[in-house]
Design a protein around this motif. Structure first.
Motif, mmCIF file in Angstrom:
data_model
loop_
_atom_site.group_PDB
_atom_site.id
_atom_site.type_symbol
_atom_site.label_atom_id
_atom_site.label_comp_id
_atom_site.label_asym_id
_atom_site.label_seq_id
_atom_site.Cartn_x
_atom_site.Cartn_y
_atom_site.Cartn_z
ATOM 1 N N SER A 130 -46.336 -1.840 -58.634
ATOM 2 C CA SER A 130 -46.196 -1.177 -57.339
ATOM 3 C C SER A 130 -44.765 -1.349 -56.820
ATOM 4 C CB SER A 130 -47.180 -1.780 -56.328
ATOM 5 O OG SER A 130 -46.793 -3.120 -56.033
ATOM 6 N N ARG A 131 -44.447 -0.609 -55.807
ATOM 7 C CA ARG A 131 -43.141 -0.733 -55.149
ATOM 8 C C ARG A 131 -42.951 -2.170 -54.656
ATOM 9 N NH1 ARG A 131 -42.051 -0.951 -50.021
ATOM 10 N NH2 ARG A 131 -40.068 -0.314 -49.170
ATOM 11 N N GLU A 132 -44.006 -2.760 -54.089
ATOM 12 C CA GLU A 132 -43.933 -4.118 -53.551
ATOM 13 C C GLU A 132 -43.683 -5.138 -54.671
ATOM 14 O OE1 GLU A 132 -46.353 -1.872 -52.804
ATOM 15 O OE2 GLU A 132 -45.574 -1.394 -50.808
ATOM 16 N N GLU A 133 -44.355 -4.964 -55.810
ATOM 17 C CA GLU A 133 -44.151 -5.873 -56.940
ATOM 18 C C GLU A 133 -42.723 -5.740 -57.469
ATOM 19 O OE1 GLU A 133 -48.449 -6.310 -59.116
ATOM 20 O OE2 GLU A 133 -47.519 -4.325 -59.142
ATOM 21 N N LEU A 134 -42.269 -4.508 -57.606
ATOM 22 C CA LEU A 134 -40.909 -4.283 -58.086
ATOM 23 C C LEU A 134 -39.900 -4.904 -57.127
ATOM 24 C CD1 LEU A 134 -39.129 -2.970 -60.233
ATOM 25 C CD2 LEU A 134 -39.271 -0.832 -58.942
ATOM 26 N N LEU A 135 -40.113 -4.712 -55.860
ATOM 27 C CA LEU A 135 -39.228 -5.285 -54.846
ATOM 28 C C LEU A 135 -39.251 -6.820 -54.903
ATOM 29 C CD1 LEU A 135 -37.313 -4.757 -52.509
ATOM 30 C CD2 LEU A 135 -39.305 -4.611 -50.996
ATOM 31 N N ALA A 136 -40.422 -7.407 -55.077
ATOM 32 C CA ALA A 136 -40.527 -8.872 -55.156
ATOM 33 C C ALA A 136 -39.758 -9.410 -56.361
ATOM 34 C CB ALA A 136 -41.995 -9.294 -55.232
ATOM 35 N N VAL A 137 -39.883 -8.758 -57.517
ATOM 36 C CA VAL A 137 -39.183 -9.225 -58.715
ATOM 37 C C VAL A 137 -37.674 -9.017 -58.567
ATOM 38 C CG1 VAL A 137 -38.896 -8.918 -61.208
ATOM 39 C CG2 VAL A 137 -41.183 -8.957 -60.210
ATOM 40 N N LEU A 138 -37.271 -7.877 -58.021
ATOM 41 C CA LEU A 138 -35.838 -7.646 -57.784
ATOM 42 C C LEU A 138 -35.275 -8.721 -56.853
ATOM 43 C CD1 LEU A 138 -35.737 -3.763 -57.339
ATOM 44 C CD2 LEU A 138 -34.758 -5.082 -59.230
ATOM 45 N N THR A 139 -36.027 -9.076 -55.838
ATOM 46 C CA THR A 139 -35.596 -10.118 -54.900
ATOM 47 C C THR A 139 -35.462 -11.461 -55.623
ATOM 48 O OG1 THR A 139 -36.644 -8.944 -53.072
ATOM 49 C CG2 THR A 139 -36.161 -11.283 -52.732
ATOM 50 N N VAL A 142 -32.118 -11.156 -57.846
ATOM 51 C CA VAL A 142 -30.788 -11.082 -57.233
ATOM 52 C C VAL A 142 -30.658 -11.888 -55.952
ATOM 53 C CG1 VAL A 142 -30.252 -8.868 -58.281
ATOM 54 C CG2 VAL A 142 -31.259 -8.917 -56.009
ATOM 55 N N GLY A 143 -31.786 -12.305 -55.399
ATOM 56 C CA GLY A 143 -31.753 -13.147 -54.209
ATOM 57 C C GLY A 143 -30.962 -12.534 -53.075
ATOM 58 N N ALA A 144 -30.049 -13.315 -52.539
ATOM 59 C CA ALA A 144 -29.273 -12.890 -51.382
ATOM 60 C C ALA A 144 -28.015 -12.114 -51.768
ATOM 61 C CB ALA A 144 -28.894 -14.099 -50.548
ATOM 62 N N ASN A 145 -27.849 -11.798 -53.058
ATOM 63 C CA ASN A 145 -26.640 -11.099 -53.501
ATOM 64 C C ASN A 145 -26.619 -9.625 -53.114
ATOM 65 O OD1 ASN A 145 -25.622 -13.432 -54.696
ATOM 66 N ND2 ASN A 145 -26.746 -13.027 -56.584
ATOM 67 N N ILE A 146 -27.782 -9.065 -52.797
ATOM 68 C CA ILE A 146 -27.880 -7.668 -52.367
ATOM 69 C C ILE A 146 -28.708 -7.654 -51.094
ATOM 70 C CG2 ILE A 146 -28.769 -5.370 -52.955
ATOM 71 C CD1 ILE A 146 -28.249 -5.919 -55.843
ATOM 72 N N CYS A 147 -28.290 -6.844 -50.130
ATOM 73 C CA CYS A 147 -29.022 -6.821 -48.857
ATOM 74 C C CYS A 147 -30.417 -6.208 -49.065
ATOM 75 C CB CYS A 147 -28.241 -6.065 -47.790
ATOM 76 S SG CYS A 147 -28.219 -4.279 -47.995
ATOM 77 N N PRO A 148 -31.356 -6.593 -48.228
ATOM 78 C CA PRO A 148 -32.739 -6.118 -48.378
ATOM 79 C C PRO A 148 -32.870 -4.592 -48.397
ATOM 80 C CG PRO A 148 -32.657 -7.932 -46.818
ATOM 81 C CD PRO A 148 -31.237 -7.586 -47.149
ATOM 82 N N GLU A 149 -32.062 -3.912 -47.596
ATOM 83 C CA GLU A 149 -32.137 -2.447 -47.562
ATOM 84 C C GLU A 149 -31.761 -1.844 -48.911
ATOM 85 O OE1 GLU A 149 -30.292 -4.240 -45.245
ATOM 86 O OE2 GLU A 149 -31.869 -4.195 -43.715
ATOM 87 N N GLN A 150 -30.749 -2.419 -49.570
ATOM 88 C CA GLN A 150 -30.353 -1.930 -50.892
ATOM 89 C C GLN A 150 -31.452 -2.188 -51.925
ATOM 90 O OE1 GLN A 150 -26.590 -4.103 -51.007
ATOM 91 N NE2 GLN A 150 -25.536 -2.141 -51.338
ATOM 92 N N LEU A 151 -32.086 -3.343 -51.840
ATOM 93 C CA LEU A 151 -33.185 -3.659 -52.758
ATOM 94 C C LEU A 151 -34.345 -2.681 -52.577
ATOM 95 C CD1 LEU A 151 -33.292 -7.563 -52.709
ATOM 96 C CD2 LEU A 151 -32.640 -6.087 -54.596
ATOM 97 N N VAL A 152 -34.670 -2.371 -51.335
ATOM 98 C CA VAL A 152 -35.741 -1.406 -51.060
ATOM 99 C C VAL A 152 -35.371 -0.056 -51.660
ATOM 100 C CG1 VAL A 152 -36.894 -0.088 -49.233
ATOM 101 C CG2 VAL A 152 -36.649 -2.571 -49.020
ATOM 102 N N SER A 153 -34.117 0.334 -51.487
ATOM 103 C CA SER A 153 -33.649 1.613 -52.032
ATOM 104 C C SER A 153 -33.748 1.641 -53.560
ATOM 105 C CB SER A 153 -32.206 1.864 -51.590
ATOM 106 O OG SER A 153 -31.710 3.043 -52.175
#
Length: 194
Positions: A130-139, A142-153
């Protein structure tokens, strides 16, 4: 191959069975066995999640928890709380380099490597990402190296590009299609125990 510790031993027939199933050489299996026994702090012939988390490389890996989860998910011994030596080697076989002109081992094919990678993203085990799972793994990655809005995008674009049946989820087939031009065999190979 024996070990003086409380009953941990790998008999010749076990060595042959593990070799046939995983494609590791006897020397590699002996080295893996040595590593396994050094991690087995309980001396009971199995590893716990805590044993895995003491591995420095896993402790610092952003996906360390997901990798540890894979050892227990793949376990064939029927116990979700421990991994025996055969399970340990089975999971590591997914990362064996594939050599040209060599018979491929069933644990070390492109499809098995893709299934293993897919499970890193499928956090709830429903065979969809899901989008949420993908977002969780991306987070995690990369952690804090990319802002949350970019990760969502990134997560949203990935779902849009991969989701051919438009259900807002990525199936294994869609995942494999997205990665069809990626050299998964090379990227999911670790040169070890030469």
């Amino acid at each position: 191959m024996g070990n003086s510790r409380s009953g941990l031993q790998l008999q010749a027939e076990d060595l042959i069975a593990v070799q046939n199933e995983t494609g590791f050489t006897p020397h590699q299996i002996e080295r893996l066995y040595s590593r396994f026994t050094s991690l087995d702090k309980s001396d009971k012939g199995h590893l716990t999640r805590e044993d895995f988390l003491r591995i420095p490389e896993l402790a610092i890996n952003p996906l360390g928890d997901r990798i540890v989860h894979a050892f227990f998910y793949e376990s064939k011994n029927g116990d979700e709380d421990r991994v025996d030596f055969k399970d340990f080697v089975r999971v590591l076989a997914h990362f064996r380099p594939i050599k040209k002109n060599m018979e491929k081992n069933k644990l070390n094919t492109r499809m098995e490597k893709l299934h293993f990678a897919f499970r890193m993203y499928d956090l709830d085990g429903d065979d969809k990402i899901s989008r949420e799972e993908l977002l969780a793994v991306l987070t995690m990655m990369v952690g804090a190296n990319i802002c949350p809005e970019q990760l969502v995008s990134i997560a949203e674009r990935t779902i849009i590009e991969a989701d051919t049946d438009k259900d807002n989820l990525i199936s294994f087939e869609e995942f494999a299609k997205v990665l069809e031009r990626t050299d998964v065999e090379q990227k999911m190979s670790i040169r070890f125990l030469s």
